[in-house]
Structures are given as C-alpha cells and as structure tokens.
Design a protein around this motif. Structure first.
Motif, PDB file in Angstrom:
ATOM      1  N   CYS A  17     -15.230 -24.874 -13.392  1.00  0.00           N
ATOM      2  CA  CYS A  17     -15.878 -25.368 -12.182  1.00  0.00           C
ATOM      3  C   CYS A  17     -15.674 -24.376 -11.044  1.00  0.00           C
ATOM      4  N   PHE A  25     -21.627 -25.290  -9.935  1.00  0.00           N
ATOM      5  CA  PHE A  25     -21.807 -25.930  -8.633  1.00  0.00           C
ATOM      6  C   PHE A  25     -23.099 -25.436  -7.990  1.00  0.00           C
ATOM      7  N   SER A  40     -20.970 -30.400  -7.554  1.00  0.00           N
ATOM      8  CA  SER A  40     -20.372 -29.930  -8.796  1.00  0.00           C
ATOM      9  C   SER A  40     -21.082 -30.642  -9.943  1.00  0.00           C
TER      10      SER A  40
END
Length: 132
Positions: A17, A25, A40
């Motif tokens: 992430c 994202f 996200s």
C-alpha cells in the motif's frame, strides 16, 4: 482523512500500500471545492476476519491511543496556544477560504468521543462494526 487511511493501512497490515511500498492508492481532487481525497484500494487478503478481530478494535488499540494522546498532548496544545495568541504568523493559502482554527476541545474529542466518526476512536469503532 489521510491520517485515518494511514492508520487503517497500518492496523490491517496492508503492506502492499502507500505506507508499505507506495502502491495501491489514488489521490482525487474534487473540482467543486478543490479538496484532495486519498483512496487506498486492493485489500485483497488484508481484511480477513482474524486481522479485524485481533487488531482493529478499541480493546487492543485504546491503551496505545491513550498513551500517544498523553505523549503528544502538551505539544499539540502548545501549537494551538501559539496559533491562538498569534505567536507565529499564520498564512492562508487562498484569499477568502475559510480555514478552521484548531481548538483543544476538538483535539480532545479525537481521543475521547465514540459517537462522531470524524474522531479517531469513533472512526475505529465504526470501521470495526462495519468490517466485522
């Protein structure tokens, strides 16, 4: 909101992430108000029941959140007092835009109010209830 997303990524062990690898994202700017929003995505195997039950709950997080509040409180309140008493020059980024001035009551609510999901603990409680 960005900090809430970062807390969510951390608490759910979403390592692929923004925080983990700078992946998964989007940043969106709302054309009507020119505010930026962080999104996200792709929590494929992150939000499994065991993670939610064991990590993303107030019983596990509350002592740490309370510790961080006590640890940071004096600095946060000093910033507010400096802002309120014009210790430092404050600049606004655009003419006519309203900018909320921080107050101690709203800082305290982030760590104490369990009803308004704009506040940290209520946000965690609400997310747990929805994810569970």
């Amino acid at each position: 909101m960005f900090l809430k997303y970062m807390a969510l990524e951390y608490l759910t062990c979403h390592w692929d992430c923004y925080l983990g690898k700078g992946n998964k994202f989007y940043i969106y700017m709302e054309p009507n108000n020119e505010k930026y929003y962080f999104f996200s995505y792709d929590f494929d195997s992150t939000l499994v029941k065991e993670n939610v039950q064991n990590l993303f709950n107030l019983q596990a997080l509350e002592p740490r959140i309370d510790y961080l509040y006590e640890f940071l409180k004096d600095d946060m309140y000093w910033d507010i007092d400096s802002f309120a008493f014009k210790t430092f020059d404050t600049k606004y980024f655009a003419e006519g835009d309203f900018q909320y001035e921080p107050i101690k009551k709203t800082i305290y609510a982030q760590f104490s109010d369990l009803t308004n999901t704009d506040n940290l603990k209520a946000f965690i409680k609400h997310k747990l209830e929805n994810l569970a």
